[in-house]
Design a protein around this motif. Structure first.
Motif, mmCIF file in Angstrom:
data_model
loop_
_atom_site.group_PDB
_atom_site.id
_atom_site.type_symbol
_atom_site.label_atom_id
_atom_site.label_comp_id
_atom_site.label_asym_id
_atom_site.label_seq_id
_atom_site.Cartn_x
_atom_site.Cartn_y
_atom_site.Cartn_z
ATOM 1 N N PHE A 148 0.847 -1.194 0.000
ATOM 2 C CA PHE A 148 0.000 0.000 0.000
ATOM 3 C C PHE A 148 0.887 1.250 0.000
ATOM 4 O O PHE A 148 1.787 1.379 0.824
ATOM 5 C CB PHE A 148 -0.903 0.008 1.236
ATOM 6 C CG PHE A 148 -1.575 1.339 1.468
ATOM 7 C CD1 PHE A 148 -2.583 1.774 0.619
ATOM 8 C CD2 PHE A 148 -1.165 2.167 2.501
ATOM 9 C CE1 PHE A 148 -3.182 3.013 0.808
ATOM 10 C CE2 PHE A 148 -1.754 3.405 2.690
ATOM 11 C CZ PHE A 148 -2.772 3.834 1.841
ATOM 12 N N ASP A 381 -2.489 -3.722 1.594
ATOM 13 C CA ASP A 381 -3.944 -3.855 1.500
ATOM 14 C C ASP A 381 -4.250 -5.243 2.058
ATOM 15 O O ASP A 381 -4.273 -6.243 1.336
ATOM 16 C CB ASP A 381 -4.377 -3.706 0.037
ATOM 17 C CG ASP A 381 -5.889 -3.758 -0.125
ATOM 18 O OD1 ASP A 381 -6.577 -4.120 0.852
ATOM 19 O OD2 ASP A 381 -6.370 -3.456 -1.229
ATOM 20 N N TYR A 489 -4.944 -2.152 10.816
ATOM 21 C CA TYR A 489 -5.122 -2.622 9.437
ATOM 22 C C TYR A 489 -5.856 -3.962 9.391
ATOM 23 O O TYR A 489 -6.309 -4.404 8.343
ATOM 24 C CB TYR A 489 -3.792 -2.675 8.688
ATOM 25 C CG TYR A 489 -2.826 -3.745 9.139
ATOM 26 C CD1 TYR A 489 -2.988 -5.060 8.757
ATOM 27 C CD2 TYR A 489 -1.729 -3.430 9.935
ATOM 28 C CE1 TYR A 489 -2.107 -6.054 9.153
ATOM 29 C CE2 TYR A 489 -0.842 -4.407 10.346
ATOM 30 C CZ TYR A 489 -1.038 -5.722 9.951
ATOM 31 O OH TYR A 489 -0.155 -6.688 10.364
ATOM 32 N N VAL A 495 -6.447 1.533 4.452
ATOM 33 C CA VAL A 495 -6.612 1.814 3.019
ATOM 34 C C VAL A 495 -7.869 2.666 2.844
ATOM 35 O O VAL A 495 -8.981 2.190 3.093
ATOM 36 C CB VAL A 495 -6.750 0.502 2.208
ATOM 37 C CG1 VAL A 495 -7.014 0.782 0.739
ATOM 38 C CG2 VAL A 495 -5.504 -0.360 2.387
#
Ligand code: NA7
Length: 540
Positions: A148, A381, A489, A495
């Motif tokens: 990411f 991600d 995350y 994201v």
């Protein structure tokens, strides 16, 4: 209608720890199989994340394969927490030892995978224009495999060298005498930062969220320990199999306030000096559930950080503002000490965010700093990133990315309805803890399902709606019991635009294993097994 020819029974995508094991298991079970991997070498995460000081933070012998005692015996890990080069050597050894290399195609990335309703097969296209037709598709594409990059204005305008920790080049990067920026202080950033600081002319660390970093306490495995590991193979396997998160660490037996303050201090000192994740798994039983207990531990860690970091301003920036365990804790070697070097500085992005990257460097409200190298240690991600980018379409041409627009729905983190004959061991909803332990069980389960379908003469395997709903409800209901906050995350919230959904398995190994055991006992009744229209037609 004639039954459809396939190139292979099973096509595995991804040559990391999970994909290699899956390939081995299906070949062993008598299926024809192939594996496609985007990298130019095997290893997956452990191929791409080859930045200096990338290493396991689960113990090497608990993270590695346990399916073969011979393999366990013959591979002597050099350190309790192995570094990337040793891990990559190990995975290559496994590939050769089990004669898997001839089934592996490197340097090919999947761009589309289409299920044929009539044929019950998958047609998989790669970026070199090749198409492969397989009865079963196993996407062993990893949780942390899509790097990411934040949308920082001007990122592509930088005139120097840029790297992402998760896409590290195979050629060594020369930091000697260079002005270096590292953006991100998650597990990757904090492993890399001391290594760069040792050689660079200057290092500027851009930190958005300070993490609770505790010592990894890595060391070489002594000859006596090597012998003990070999002697204990079965008991190690048993402990890893039955432990809540797939570690050998022994859970503690009491809460923080059952000890006196003096006893607590001594206990925390022991924790600080203990290896890796034991600070989570062997800490006081209420460390993640009782805010007061958590506070005690945080206060202890603040004392440690304060004793190491000389400059009061830098020290203050390094103290996290969240509770221990709300985010995945990194483990470090010499991290805080790095900030005492005169060549190292820390920028707090909460007070001075990055305005833009320019040709020469990075500009914040404090002005422009010039760099020769920028390292993006900005994460991944997580969980669904790779699966959503493979161009997967299932029954009736429905796209997985659309089906999961509001977050994934799975059974056991392995399959989802509407996508028959597709399996994704090591996927979202599967694990919480030592990933390969969970993924290994999932691979064994997938192999069992395939063998069962073959035995009953079915060529289409699809999970029932009810089974998928049960598992996904379990994940969503118990997500709130996880210590991780929604800003982790693990919820996908790093994201922008990604749905905030829990991507781990809050039931841990006990839930995964009991559900697998029940599914096997019930003759895989959670699956609908059938014959494809093409196969049925040919039987008439
Ligand atoms: P992580 O743990 O996701 O860390 C990414 C880091 O990048 C973290 O410090 C982020 O800050 C930072 N980040 C992300 N976006 C930005 C922006 N826009 N600006 C500044 N900083 C940003 O990834 P890692 O590669 O370190 O570790 C991944 C896993 O690999 C790890 O958990 C282990 O399983 C191994 P934030 O915390 O979001 O404020």
């Amino acid at each position: 209608m004639e039954p459809v020819d396939v190139d292979v029974d099973v096509l595995v995508v991804g040559g990391g720890i999970v994909g290699i094991y899956q390939l081995h298991r299906v070949l062993e079970a008598g299926f024809t199989a192939a594996l496609i991997e985007a990298g130019n070498g095997v290893g997956g995460t452990w191929y791409w994340n080859r930045y200096p000081q990338a290493r396991f933070d689960s113990e090497s012998y608990t993270y590695a394969y346990l399916f073969s005692e011979e393999l366990f015996d013959e591979w002597e890990w050099q350190e309790h927490f192995a570094a990337q080069p040793e891990i990559e050597r190990y995975l290559n050894h496994v590939v050769d030892r089990f004669d898997l290399r001839r089934h592996i195609r490197l340097g090919a990335r999947v761009t589309a995978a289409r299920f044929g309703d009539e044929t019950g097969t998958w047609t998989v296209r790669t970026d070199d224009g090749t198409e492969t037709r397989a009865r079963f598709l196993v996407a062993a594409t990893g949780l942390l495999s899509v790097p990411f990059y934040p949308a920082v204005p001007g990122r592509d305008d930088f005139g120097g060298e840029s790297y992402h920790t998760g896409l590290w080049p195979t050629e060594p990067v020369d930091f000697a005498g260079k002005r270096v920026a590292v953006i991100g202080t998650g597990s990757s950033g904090v492993q890399l930062i001391p290594a760069i600081a040792d050689v660079a002319a200057s290092l500027t660390v851009y930190q958005r969220t300070a993490n609770w970093c505790t010592p990894l306490n890595n060391r070489p495995i002594t000859p006596d320990e090597q012998s003990a590991l070999r002697a204990d193979f079965e008991s190690i396997r048993h402990t890893l199999y039955t432990s809540a998160s797939g570690f050998l660490h022994v859970p503690h037996d009491r809460g923080a306030f059952e000890d006196t303050p003096e006893e607590r201090l001594a206990f925390f000192e022991g924790m600080w000096n203990s290896p890796g994740f034991s600070k989570m798994t062997s800490n006081y039983t209420d460390i993640l559930t009782d805010p007061a207990a958590n506070d005690e531990w945080c206060r202890f860690m603040i004392g440690k950080i304060s004793a190491i970091v000389d400059d009061p301003e830098t020290r203050a920036k390094l103290i996290p503002d969240h509770r221990y365990g709300q985010r995945r804790p990194p483990f470090v070697t010499g991290y805080y000490e790095t900030f005492n070097k005169p060549t190292v500085s820390l920028v707090d992005l909460k007070t001075t965010p990055i305005l833009q990257v320019t040709h020469d460097g990075i500009e914040t409200a404090d002005g422009l700093r010039e760099f020769d190298i920028i390292v993006w240690a900005t994460g991944f991600d997580f969980g669904t990133g790779a699966l959503n980018r493979m161009g997967i379409t299932g029954r009736g041409g429905i796209a997985l990315v659309d089906e999961w627009a509001d977050g994934p729905s799975t059974y056991l983190g392995v399959v989802c309805r509407g996508f028959p004959n597709l399996f994704f061991p090591g996927g979202p909803h599967g694990a919480t803890g030592n990933n390969p332990r969970y993924a290994g069980d999932q691979v064994d389960f997938v192999t069992g399902v395939l063998v069962h379908a073959r035995e009953v003469g079915a060529d289409v395997i699809e999970v029932s709606e009810a089974a998928e709903e049960r598992w996904s409800d379990m994940v969503n209901t118990y997500a709130s019991t996880s210590p991780f906050s929604e800003s982790s995350y693990f919820f996908g919230s790093n994201v922008p635009g990604k749905p905030v959904r829990y991507l781990l398995n809050p039931g841990g190994r006990p839930k995964l294993l009991s559900t697998i055991a029940r599914a096997v006992r019930d003759g895989y009744g959670d699956f609908e097994l059938s014959r494809s229209p093409a196969r049925t037609g040919s039987d008439r």
